[in-house]
Enzyme design. Structure first.
Site, PDB file in Angstrom:
ATOM      1  N   GLU A   1       0.833  -1.218   0.000  1.00  0.00           N
ATOM      2  CA  GLU A   1       0.000   0.000   0.000  1.00  0.00           C
ATOM      3  C   GLU A   1       0.861   1.260   0.000  1.00  0.00           C
ATOM      4  O   GLU A   1       0.590   2.209  -0.734  1.00  0.00           O
ATOM      5  CB  GLU A   1      -0.935   0.009   1.215  1.00  0.00           C
ATOM      6  CG  GLU A   1      -2.047  -1.037   1.181  1.00  0.00           C
ATOM      7  CD  GLU A   1      -3.038  -0.844   0.040  1.00  0.00           C
ATOM      8  OE1 GLU A   1      -3.217   0.287  -0.447  1.00  0.00           O
ATOM      9  OE2 GLU A   1      -3.639  -1.851  -0.373  1.00  0.00           O
TER      10      GLU A   1
ATOM     11  N   ASN B   1       1.280   3.936  -3.180  1.00  0.00           N
ATOM     12  CA  ASN B   1       0.997   5.368  -3.030  1.00  0.00           C
ATOM     13  C   ASN B   1       2.112   6.228  -3.624  1.00  0.00           C
ATOM     14  O   ASN B   1       1.839   7.247  -4.262  1.00  0.00           O
ATOM     15  CB  ASN B   1       0.797   5.720  -1.554  1.00  0.00           C
ATOM     16  CG  ASN B   1      -0.602   5.383  -1.075  1.00  0.00           C
ATOM     17  OD1 ASN B   1      -1.468   5.011  -1.858  1.00  0.00           O
ATOM     18  ND2 ASN B   1      -0.819   5.510   0.220  1.00  0.00           N
TER      19      ASN B   1
ATOM     20  N   ARG C   1      -9.523   4.378  -7.337  1.00  0.00           N
ATOM     21  CA  ARG C   1      -8.956   4.223  -5.992  1.00  0.00           C
ATOM     22  C   ARG C   1     -10.085   4.231  -4.966  1.00  0.00           C
ATOM     23  O   ARG C   1     -11.082   4.940  -5.124  1.00  0.00           O
ATOM     24  CB  ARG C   1      -7.993   5.372  -5.679  1.00  0.00           C
ATOM     25  CG  ARG C   1      -6.883   5.535  -6.652  1.00  0.00           C
ATOM     26  CD  ARG C   1      -5.654   4.749  -6.198  1.00  0.00           C
ATOM     27  NE  ARG C   1      -4.994   4.161  -7.338  1.00  0.00           N
ATOM     28  CZ  ARG C   1      -4.321   3.023  -7.307  1.00  0.00           C
ATOM     29  NH1 ARG C   1      -4.212   2.362  -6.182  1.00  0.00           N
ATOM     30  NH2 ARG C   1      -3.756   2.550  -8.379  1.00  0.00           N
TER      31      ARG C   1
HETATM   32  N1  LIG Z   1       3.222   9.120  -1.064  1.00  0.00           N
HETATM   33  C1  LIG Z   1       2.213   9.974  -1.328  1.00  0.00           C
HETATM   34  N2  LIG Z   1       2.448  11.137  -1.998  1.00  0.00           N
HETATM   35  C2  LIG Z   1       1.442  12.005  -2.263  1.00  0.00           C
HETATM   36  N3  LIG Z   1       0.156  11.804  -1.897  1.00  0.00           N
HETATM   37  C3  LIG Z   1      -0.139  10.671  -1.239  1.00  0.00           C
HETATM   38  C4  LIG Z   1       0.864   9.696  -0.914  1.00  0.00           C
HETATM   39  N4  LIG Z   1       0.268   8.689  -0.245  1.00  0.00           N
HETATM   40  C5  LIG Z   1      -1.026   9.015  -0.144  1.00  0.00           C
HETATM   41  N5  LIG Z   1      -1.298  10.192  -0.738  1.00  0.00           N
HETATM   42  C6  LIG Z   1      -2.608  10.904  -0.759  1.00  0.00           C
HETATM   43  O1  LIG Z   1      -3.431  10.357   0.267  1.00  0.00           O
HETATM   44  C7  LIG Z   1      -4.644   9.856  -0.297  1.00  0.00           C
HETATM   45  C8  LIG Z   1      -5.103   8.645   0.490  1.00  0.00           C
HETATM   46  O2  LIG Z   1      -4.199   7.552   0.304  1.00  0.00           O
HETATM   47  P1  LIG Z   1      -4.750   6.053   0.475  1.00  0.00           P
HETATM   48  O3  LIG Z   1      -3.646   5.107   0.174  1.00  0.00           O
HETATM   49  O4  LIG Z   1      -5.426   5.948   1.791  1.00  0.00           O
HETATM   50  O5  LIG Z   1      -5.890   5.951  -0.637  1.00  0.00           O
HETATM   51  P2  LIG Z   1      -5.718   5.878  -2.227  1.00  0.00           P
HETATM   52  O6  LIG Z   1      -4.302   5.596  -2.596  1.00  0.00           O
HETATM   53  O7  LIG Z   1      -6.325   7.115  -2.791  1.00  0.00           O
HETATM   54  O8  LIG Z   1      -6.644   4.643  -2.601  1.00  0.00           O
HETATM   55  P3  LIG Z   1      -6.272   3.074  -2.419  1.00  0.00           P
HETATM   56  O9  LIG Z   1      -5.004   3.003  -1.591  1.00  0.00           O
HETATM   57  O10 LIG Z   1      -7.439   2.479  -1.697  1.00  0.00           O
HETATM   58  O11 LIG Z   1      -6.065   2.566  -3.804  1.00  0.00           O
HETATM   59  C9  LIG Z   1      -4.332   9.611  -1.757  1.00  0.00           C
HETATM   60  O12 LIG Z   1      -5.483   9.658  -2.570  1.00  0.00           O
HETATM   61  C10 LIG Z   1      -3.361  10.754  -2.067  1.00  0.00           C
HETATM   62  O13 LIG Z   1      -4.056  11.962  -2.289  1.00  0.00           O
HETATM   63 MG   LIG Z   2      -3.250   4.060  -1.687  1.00  0.00          MG
END
Ligand SMILES: Nc1ncnc2c1ncn2[C@@H]1O[C@H](COP(=O)(O)OP(=O)(O)OP(=O)(O)O)[C@@H](O)[C@H]1O
Ligand SMILES: [Mg+2]
Length: 147
Positions: free
Chosen positions: A48, A52, A106
């Site tokens: 995960e 990201n 997502r």
């Molecule tokens: N490393 C990162 N750099 C920039 N933004 C990030 C990063 N990690 C997370 N985010 C932001 O935080 C939000 C939430 O992350 P999260 O992993 O909970 O959900 P997601 O990636 O959108 O969906 P999923 O993981 O369920 O596919 C993301 O949509 C993004 O906007």
């Molecule tokens: Mg994610």
């Protein structure tokens, strides 16, 4: 607390490296003789966090991701995953279940999954500078296991 062992790897934000990172973390954790469930939880959390970086931190380019693995005497494994990407303007909001900037594909559950599979999740981020995710998981001591 001083780390007993540590390893650092850096890799490009290519999707192929998601499995590289997950497997590397599992290999490092193997010295603690974790249960299958513990290994799977760690792999899921790493997956995960690295996903990201690949999809959010570097949306239209390739960048470097650094993963630092540390092992402490109390059998805690610490995994730090760091990018120098776009950063997160509001970390508290980003950590909420179902919050996503990723649109339809997502579900916004990545941080929630990391939090539930690990004992600790810390997220530090600066817009335009990058994000560091730190996770800890205490591995059970088993009879006959490593140390
Ligand atoms: N490393 C990162 N750099 C920039 N933004 C990030 C990063 N990690 C997370 N985010 C932001 O935080 C939000 C939430 O992350 P999260 O992993 O909970 O959900 P997601 O990636 O959108 O969906 P999923 O993981 O369920 O596919 C993301 O949509 C993004 O906007
Ligand atoms: Mg994610």
């Amino acid at each position: 607390m001083k780390a007993m062992n540590e390893a650092t790897v850096a890799f490009l934000s290519r999707s192929a490296n998601e499995s590289f990172a997950r497997t590397t973390a599992a290999c490092f954790a193997a010295q603690l003789d974790p249960t299958l469930e513990e290994v799977n939880d760690i792999k899921t959390a790493v997956s995960e966090a690295v996903t990201n970086c690949i999809v959010h931190a570097y949306p239209d380019s390739l960048g470097l991701i650094q993963m630092r693995l540390r092992l402490f005497e109390d059998h805690t494994l610490e995994i730090q995953i760091k990018d120098k990407g776009v950063g997160i303007p509001d970390v508290e909001q980003a950590r909420k279940p179902m919050y996503t900037t990723g649109g339809e594909e997502r579900s916004g559950m990545g941080f929630t999954i990391m939090e539930s599979f690990m004992d600790l999740l810390k997220v530090r981020s600066t817009p335009e500078k990058g994000t560091t995710v730190t996770m800890r998981r205490r591995i059970s001591r088993r009879m006959g296991g490593a140390g």
